[in-house]
Design an enzyme around this catalytic site. Structure first.
Site, PDB file in Angstrom:
ATOM      1  N   TYR A   1      -9.810  -9.412  -8.465  1.00  0.00           N
ATOM      2  CA  TYR A   1      -8.947 -10.088  -9.649  1.00  0.00           C
ATOM      3  C   TYR A   1      -9.201 -11.013 -10.141  1.00  0.00           C
ATOM      4  O   TYR A   1      -8.407 -11.487 -10.915  1.00  0.00           O
ATOM      5  CB  TYR A   1      -7.519  -9.989  -8.850  1.00  0.00           C
ATOM      6  CG  TYR A   1      -6.960  -8.782  -8.090  1.00  0.00           C
ATOM      7  CD1 TYR A   1      -6.441  -7.738  -8.932  1.00  0.00           C
ATOM      8  CD2 TYR A   1      -6.606  -8.597  -7.003  1.00  0.00           C
ATOM      9  CE1 TYR A   1      -6.141  -6.622  -8.571  1.00  0.00           C
ATOM     10  CE2 TYR A   1      -6.241  -7.318  -6.242  1.00  0.00           C
ATOM     11  CZ  TYR A   1      -5.943  -6.293  -7.097  1.00  0.00           C
ATOM     12  OH  TYR A   1      -5.476  -5.355  -6.711  1.00  0.00           O
ATOM     13  N   ARG A  21       0.011  -1.015  -7.362  1.00  0.00           N
ATOM     14  CA  ARG A  21      -0.533  -2.078  -6.435  1.00  0.00           C
ATOM     15  C   ARG A  21      -1.411  -3.254  -7.326  1.00  0.00           C
ATOM     16  O   ARG A  21      -1.243  -4.489  -7.191  1.00  0.00           O
ATOM     17  CB  ARG A  21      -1.038  -1.766  -5.092  1.00  0.00           C
ATOM     18  CG  ARG A  21      -1.631  -2.864  -4.299  1.00  0.00           C
ATOM     19  CD  ARG A  21      -1.933  -1.906  -2.857  1.00  0.00           C
ATOM     20  NE  ARG A  21      -2.844  -2.521  -2.095  1.00  0.00           N
ATOM     21  CZ  ARG A  21      -2.656  -3.620  -1.202  1.00  0.00           C
ATOM     22  NH1 ARG A  21      -1.318  -3.952  -0.969  1.00  0.00           N
ATOM     23  NH2 ARG A  21      -3.566  -4.079  -0.516  1.00  0.00           N
ATOM     24  N   LYS A  36      -2.436  -2.858   7.669  1.00  0.00           N
ATOM     25  CA  LYS A  36      -3.604  -2.196   8.416  1.00  0.00           C
ATOM     26  C   LYS A  36      -4.032  -3.234   9.699  1.00  0.00           C
ATOM     27  O   LYS A  36      -3.645  -4.212   9.840  1.00  0.00           O
ATOM     28  CB  LYS A  36      -4.991  -2.488   7.468  1.00  0.00           C
ATOM     29  CG  LYS A  36      -5.117  -1.583   6.156  1.00  0.00           C
ATOM     30  CD  LYS A  36      -6.501  -1.489   5.506  1.00  0.00           C
ATOM     31  CE  LYS A  36      -6.355  -0.533   4.592  1.00  0.00           C
ATOM     32  NZ  LYS A  36      -7.863  -0.597   3.885  1.00  0.00           N
ATOM     33  N   ARG A  93       0.960  -1.218   0.156  1.00  0.00           N
ATOM     34  CA  ARG A  93      -0.149   0.050  -0.272  1.00  0.00           C
ATOM     35  C   ARG A  93       0.970   1.207  -0.123  1.00  0.00           C
ATOM     36  O   ARG A  93       2.017   1.249   0.530  1.00  0.00           O
ATOM     37  CB  ARG A  93      -0.984  -0.068   1.195  1.00  0.00           C
ATOM     38  CG  ARG A  93      -1.776  -1.081   1.517  1.00  0.00           C
ATOM     39  CD  ARG A  93      -2.623  -0.971   2.711  1.00  0.00           C
ATOM     40  NE  ARG A  93      -3.617  -2.097   2.743  1.00  0.00           N
ATOM     41  CZ  ARG A  93      -3.452  -3.412   3.234  1.00  0.00           C
ATOM     42  NH1 ARG A  93      -2.168  -3.608   3.909  1.00  0.00           N
ATOM     43  NH2 ARG A  93      -4.258  -4.276   3.309  1.00  0.00           N
ATOM     44  N   HIS A 120      -4.342  -8.387   2.725  1.00  0.00           N
ATOM     45  CA  HIS A 120      -5.849  -8.554   2.827  1.00  0.00           C
ATOM     46  C   HIS A 120      -6.322  -9.492   3.676  1.00  0.00           C
ATOM     47  O   HIS A 120      -5.707 -10.716   3.684  1.00  0.00           O
ATOM     48  CB  HIS A 120      -6.505  -8.998   1.386  1.00  0.00           C
ATOM     49  CG  HIS A 120      -6.351  -7.814   0.246  1.00  0.00           C
ATOM     50  ND1 HIS A 120      -6.627  -8.353  -0.968  1.00  0.00           N
ATOM     51  CD2 HIS A 120      -6.120  -6.703   0.327  1.00  0.00           C
ATOM     52  CE1 HIS A 120      -6.393  -7.151  -1.665  1.00  0.00           C
ATOM     53  NE2 HIS A 120      -6.375  -6.129  -0.898  1.00  0.00           N
ATOM     54  N   HIS A 161      -1.864   3.343  -6.177  1.00  0.00           N
ATOM     55  CA  HIS A 161      -2.553   2.328  -6.110  1.00  0.00           C
ATOM     56  C   HIS A 161      -2.879   1.280  -7.441  1.00  0.00           C
ATOM     57  O   HIS A 161      -2.933   0.129  -7.253  1.00  0.00           O
ATOM     58  CB  HIS A 161      -4.014   2.607  -5.474  1.00  0.00           C
ATOM     59  CG  HIS A 161      -4.935   1.451  -4.870  1.00  0.00           C
ATOM     60  ND1 HIS A 161      -4.494   1.180  -3.680  1.00  0.00           N
ATOM     61  CD2 HIS A 161      -6.275   1.015  -5.119  1.00  0.00           C
ATOM     62  CE1 HIS A 161      -5.107   0.206  -2.889  1.00  0.00           C
ATOM     63  NE2 HIS A 161      -6.225   0.168  -4.043  1.00  0.00           N
TER      64      HIS A 161
END
Length: 315
Positions: free
Chosen positions: A293, A261, A186, A162, A284, A258
């Site tokens: 994706y 990424r 995160k 990120r 994730h 982004h």
């Protein structure tokens, strides 16, 4: 009304404190929540009520106002999510005896596919960035910025970080024998991401030029800056990336950190990587996030059947 505002602000800050302390929400996430909930509070005050007193109809009025103001479905859904989480928290903490947001319904959201650069476009960006970084005729400061941009590009395309993780990499990430990056993402969760030879080379060359400049005090950051954060900002990287893209004929609207990424993930899948591996590399928490994706996988399966099936179309 001033008292209602103070109460609203206090309740929202309690919620944000919980998000930071218990869920590890980062600065960008907290800023988004604060902005969305300030909008909610402002609307409720204008309607003669407050966060502490609003009922379900008041909250529906807020959602309706967002629609009338032309908010996209994705933005509306984000504000709805913030509202739901706030009232769930207030109910759980005993600040309210009910949860007026529990029955709210959100907008129907279409499935949007991420913008993705082709492998050729990424190669063009990297080739131009390397040419800029190796141009010894330009001033040293200009060449150092070019080397930094090349390093940022190589690292993000090699790792899929990120942008907030990328710009805040520690200087220790560039140790000569470093094979993996330990990334804190995160929710304050750590993950390991491998580095390839191109990224390590770009790091080494960038640090060598920084050493030659000898104008900077030692920094704990890989990409230091004189700004408040101590490292370059997401916005700064985005501006430099768009300028590079323009020089390569790629429209600014098609390019962002982004998007790189997304390119990392899509190109891995296109070349046979497992979806679960890509999920781990991207950080994730839920496989459903990575499943945006799956269109890449579908296209790859179609091409495999077309190219390898014994009764495939030979035309």
């Amino acid at each position: 009304m001033a008292k209602a505002r103070q109460t609203d602000d206090a309740l929202i800050e309690l919620f944000l404190d919980m998000q930071a302390a218990e869920r590890g929400a980062g600065e960008n996430t907290l800023a988004a929540y604060r902005n969305d909930l300030a909008d909610l509070s402002s609307h409720l005050r204008a309607a003669g009520t407050s966060v502490a007193q609003a009922d379900t109809d008041d909250l529906r009025g807020f959602l309706k106002s967002l629609d009338e103001r032309g908010f996209a479905a994705s933005s509306l859904a984000r504000r709805l999510s913030a509202t739901r989480q706030l009232y769930r928290f207030l109910y759980a903490e005993g600040k309210r005896g009910d949860d007026p947001a529990a029955v709210l319904e959100g907008p129907k959201r279409g499935k949007t596919l991420p913008k993705v650069l082709s492998i050729a476009e990424v190669d063009t960006l990297l080739t131009q960035a390397r040419a800029n970084a190796e141009n010894a005729e330009q001033p040293k400061a200009t060449r150092l910025r070019a080397a930094r941009l090349l390093c940022l590009l190589e690292v993000v395309y090699a790792t899929g970080l990120r942008v907030s993780e990328l710009v805040a990499l520690p200087a220790s990430a560039a140790r000569p024998q470093q094979q993996m990056l330990v990334v804190r993402g995160k929710g304050n969760k750590e993950r390991l991401v491998p580095l390839n030879a191109a990224a390590k080379r770009a790091m080494s060359e960038y640090l060598a030029l920084r050493g030659e400049a000898k104008k900077e005090a030692p920094s704990k950051w890989l990409f230091p800056s004189f700004g408040e954060q101590g490292h370059i900002t997401r916005q700064h990287f985005a501006r430099e990336l768009k300028a590079l893209g323009a020089a390569c004929g790629i429209p600014p609207s098609q390019l962002s950190p982004h998007v790189l990424r997304h390119a990392f993930a899509s190109h891995l899948l296109h070349n046979g990587a497992d979806l679960r591996i890509v999920q781990t590399l991207l950080g994730h928490a839920d496989i459903s996030t990575t499943q945006i994706y799956t269109h890449v996988l579908e296209e790859r399966l179609k091409s495999l059947v077309r190219d390898l099936h014994p009764l495939g179309d030979d035309s």
